[in-house]
Design an enzyme around this catalytic site. Structure first.
Site, mmCIF file in Angstrom:
data_model
loop_
_atom_site.group_PDB
_atom_site.id
_atom_site.type_symbol
_atom_site.label_atom_id
_atom_site.label_comp_id
_atom_site.label_asym_id
_atom_site.label_seq_id
_atom_site.Cartn_x
_atom_site.Cartn_y
_atom_site.Cartn_z
ATOM 1 N N ASN A 23 34.982 35.013 -35.546
ATOM 2 C CA ASN A 23 35.458 35.894 -36.618
ATOM 3 C C ASN A 23 35.069 37.314 -36.221
ATOM 4 O O ASN A 23 34.343 37.521 -35.245
ATOM 5 C CB ASN A 23 34.855 35.498 -37.981
ATOM 6 C CG ASN A 23 33.347 35.559 -37.982
ATOM 7 O OD1 ASN A 23 32.743 36.608 -37.755
ATOM 8 N ND2 ASN A 23 32.716 34.421 -38.177
ATOM 9 N N GLY A 31 32.833 25.363 -37.204
ATOM 10 C CA GLY A 31 33.823 24.905 -36.220
ATOM 11 C C GLY A 31 33.442 25.159 -34.771
ATOM 12 O O GLY A 31 32.306 24.941 -34.354
ATOM 13 N N VAL A 32 34.438 25.673 -34.016
ATOM 14 C CA VAL A 32 34.214 25.964 -32.593
ATOM 15 C C VAL A 32 33.082 26.984 -32.443
ATOM 16 O O VAL A 32 32.191 26.854 -31.611
ATOM 17 C CB VAL A 32 35.503 26.549 -31.970
ATOM 18 C CG1 VAL A 32 35.269 27.000 -30.551
ATOM 19 C CG2 VAL A 32 36.622 25.540 -32.014
ATOM 20 N N ASP A 33 33.121 28.005 -33.292
ATOM 21 C CA ASP A 33 32.142 29.105 -33.241
ATOM 22 C C ASP A 33 30.732 28.546 -33.373
ATOM 23 O O ASP A 33 29.833 28.849 -32.578
ATOM 24 C CB ASP A 33 32.454 30.063 -34.402
ATOM 25 C CG ASP A 33 31.937 31.478 -34.185
ATOM 26 O OD1 ASP A 33 32.131 32.311 -35.082
ATOM 27 O OD2 ASP A 33 31.349 31.750 -33.123
ATOM 28 N N SER A 121 42.769 29.240 -34.950
ATOM 29 C CA SER A 121 43.246 29.448 -36.322
ATOM 30 C C SER A 121 43.681 28.179 -37.046
ATOM 31 O O SER A 121 44.100 28.270 -38.209
ATOM 32 C CB SER A 121 44.419 30.465 -36.366
ATOM 33 O OG SER A 121 43.948 31.773 -36.098
ATOM 34 N N TYR A 125 40.915 28.684 -40.632
ATOM 35 C CA TYR A 125 41.928 29.732 -40.895
ATOM 36 C C TYR A 125 43.294 29.171 -41.273
ATOM 37 O O TYR A 125 44.246 29.921 -41.473
ATOM 38 C CB TYR A 125 42.025 30.683 -39.694
ATOM 39 C CG TYR A 125 40.877 31.691 -39.622
ATOM 40 C CD1 TYR A 125 39.848 31.682 -40.555
ATOM 41 C CD2 TYR A 125 40.813 32.644 -38.617
ATOM 42 C CE1 TYR A 125 38.801 32.592 -40.491
ATOM 43 C CE2 TYR A 125 39.771 33.570 -38.532
ATOM 44 C CZ TYR A 125 38.769 33.533 -39.491
ATOM 45 O OH TYR A 125 37.723 34.434 -39.418
HETATM 46 N N1 APR Z 1 35.785 21.780 -29.490
HETATM 47 C C1 APR Z 1 37.134 21.965 -29.573
HETATM 48 N N2 APR Z 1 37.782 22.186 -30.736
HETATM 49 C C2 APR Z 1 37.031 22.222 -31.871
HETATM 50 C C3 APR Z 1 35.621 22.054 -31.870
HETATM 51 C C4 APR Z 1 35.007 21.832 -30.609
HETATM 52 N N3 APR Z 1 33.675 21.661 -30.505
HETATM 53 N N4 APR Z 1 35.179 22.158 -33.163
HETATM 54 C C5 APR Z 1 36.260 22.366 -33.933
HETATM 55 N N5 APR Z 1 37.381 22.389 -33.167
HETATM 56 C C6 APR Z 1 38.775 22.593 -33.569
HETATM 57 C C7 APR Z 1 39.108 22.373 -35.017
HETATM 58 O O1 APR Z 1 39.354 20.999 -35.254
HETATM 59 C C8 APR Z 1 40.387 23.207 -35.132
HETATM 60 O O2 APR Z 1 41.492 22.446 -34.664
HETATM 61 O O3 APR Z 1 39.079 23.972 -33.331
HETATM 62 C C9 APR Z 1 40.178 24.352 -34.154
HETATM 63 C C10 APR Z 1 39.857 25.694 -34.802
HETATM 64 O O4 APR Z 1 39.059 25.476 -35.938
HETATM 65 P P1 APR Z 1 37.898 26.528 -36.377
HETATM 66 O O5 APR Z 1 36.752 26.376 -35.480
HETATM 67 O O6 APR Z 1 37.714 26.340 -37.844
HETATM 68 O O7 APR Z 1 38.522 27.974 -36.075
HETATM 69 P P2 APR Z 1 39.569 28.840 -36.893
HETATM 70 O O8 APR Z 1 40.512 28.010 -37.683
HETATM 71 O O9 APR Z 1 40.111 29.807 -35.891
HETATM 72 O O10 APR Z 1 38.649 29.615 -37.953
HETATM 73 C C11 APR Z 1 37.757 30.585 -37.458
HETATM 74 O O11 APR Z 1 35.917 29.614 -38.604
HETATM 75 O O12 APR Z 1 34.016 28.852 -37.619
HETATM 76 C C12 APR Z 1 34.554 29.920 -38.292
HETATM 77 O O13 APR Z 1 33.353 31.819 -37.463
HETATM 78 C C13 APR Z 1 34.604 31.152 -37.445
HETATM 79 O O14 APR Z 1 35.243 32.551 -39.257
HETATM 80 C C14 APR Z 1 35.719 31.900 -38.104
HETATM 81 C C15 APR Z 1 36.694 30.803 -38.499
#
Ligand code: APR
Length: 167
Positions: A23, A31-33, A121, A125
């Site tokens: 973000n 999530g990924v972050d 996203s 998101y």
């Molecule tokens: N490896 C690969 N993909 C992953 C992992 C992982 N370890 N963890 C989650 N995902 C997938 C989720 O299933 C989704 O399909 O990554 C995709 C993106 O999800 P999010 O991580 O929620 O990212 P996003 O939708 O872009 O939202 C970003 O979420 O975590 C917060 O700080 C971040 O505010 C930001 C927002």
């Protein structure tokens, strides 16, 4: 460019750079972050703090990308990018495409030959994964980059199916 899809965890990828769905604050999240910061170690956040103290004082804008160390992860770098929040009323496709083009531009600056993307996203998101897959794959295929391998790392079967349908 070789374009591959795999089901798995982006923090485990043996590539030069992995892309983080961050973000604007760059201060971590879920999530990924969350996974990248948790497994990569505090040094990643320390570098993000330095970025915020410097040229990204106002935060990383949506659609832009910036690199830090990957520290304890198998990759060498993390390329943090900020995806757009999905909106029914506003078409933000260009911003989502920009996340991919800008991440590849940063990868080229680093000299990274292999880059792994999550489905940006499509989690918190809220972007419908079939539409995000189309935008992501189109952007990567059209990008002018020296990156030789791009890998989309899909965390669940639905995301994998959506990307596979677009490939
Ligand atoms: N490896 C690969 N993909 C992953 C992992 C992982 N370890 N963890 C989650 N995902 C997938 C989720 O299933 C989704 O399909 O990554 C995709 C993106 O999800 P999010 O991580 O929620 O990212 P996003 O939708 O872009 O939202 C970003 O979420 O975590 C917060 O700080 C971040 O505010 C930001 C927002």
């Amino acid at each position: 460019m070789e374009l591959t899809l795999i089901r798995g965890d982006i923090t485990e990828q043996q590539v030069d750079a992995i892309v983080n769905a961050a973000n604007s604050s760059l201060m971590g999240g879920g999530g990924v972050d969350g996974a990248i910061h948790r497994r990569g170690g505090p040094e990643i956040l320390q570098e993000c703090r330095r970025l915020r103290a410097g040229q990204y004082g106002g935060g990383l804008p949506t659609g832009r990308a910036v690199a830090t160390t990957a520290c304890r992860l198998p990759a060498r770098w993390v390329i943090h990018t900020v995806g757009p929040v999905y909106s029914r009323s506003e078409d933000r496709s260009e911003l989502l495409a920009s996340c991919h083009v800008e991440s590849l531009r940063v990868a080229d600056e680093l000299g990274a030959a292999s880059v792994a993307f999550p489905a940006i996203s499509t989690g918190l998101y809220g972007w419908p994964v079939d539409d995000a897959a189309r935008i992501a794959l189109d952007a990567v295929r059209a990008a002018d980059t020296s990156v030789r391998e791009v890998r989309f790392v899909l965390f669940d079967a639905a995301a994998y199916a959506a990307f596979e349908a677009c490939l």
